[in-house]
Design a protein around this motif. Sequence first.
Motif: not given
Length: 69
Positions: A20-21, A23-25, A27-28, A31
């Motif tokens: 999860q970490m 994946s979040d990183s 996507s950031k 962007s």
Amino acid sequence: MTGEVINRDFAGYRKNPAYQMMSDSLSKLNSIGRELGLSPKARSEMIEYKAPDEKKQSITDSMKEFFKK
């Protein structure tokens, strides 16, 4: 470690928290890259939003005009 069995009930699979970490990183980062124009699509969109060219003055003329006021 004694080798003793603690639990025999299967509670199902769990997702690794590191996934999860990551994946979040990712996507950031994507962007941020789009905002900076690092992808071809973002680059072409930035070119479309380019400000219209106004009459260009030299820096000297701009400074003279600024200090007259």
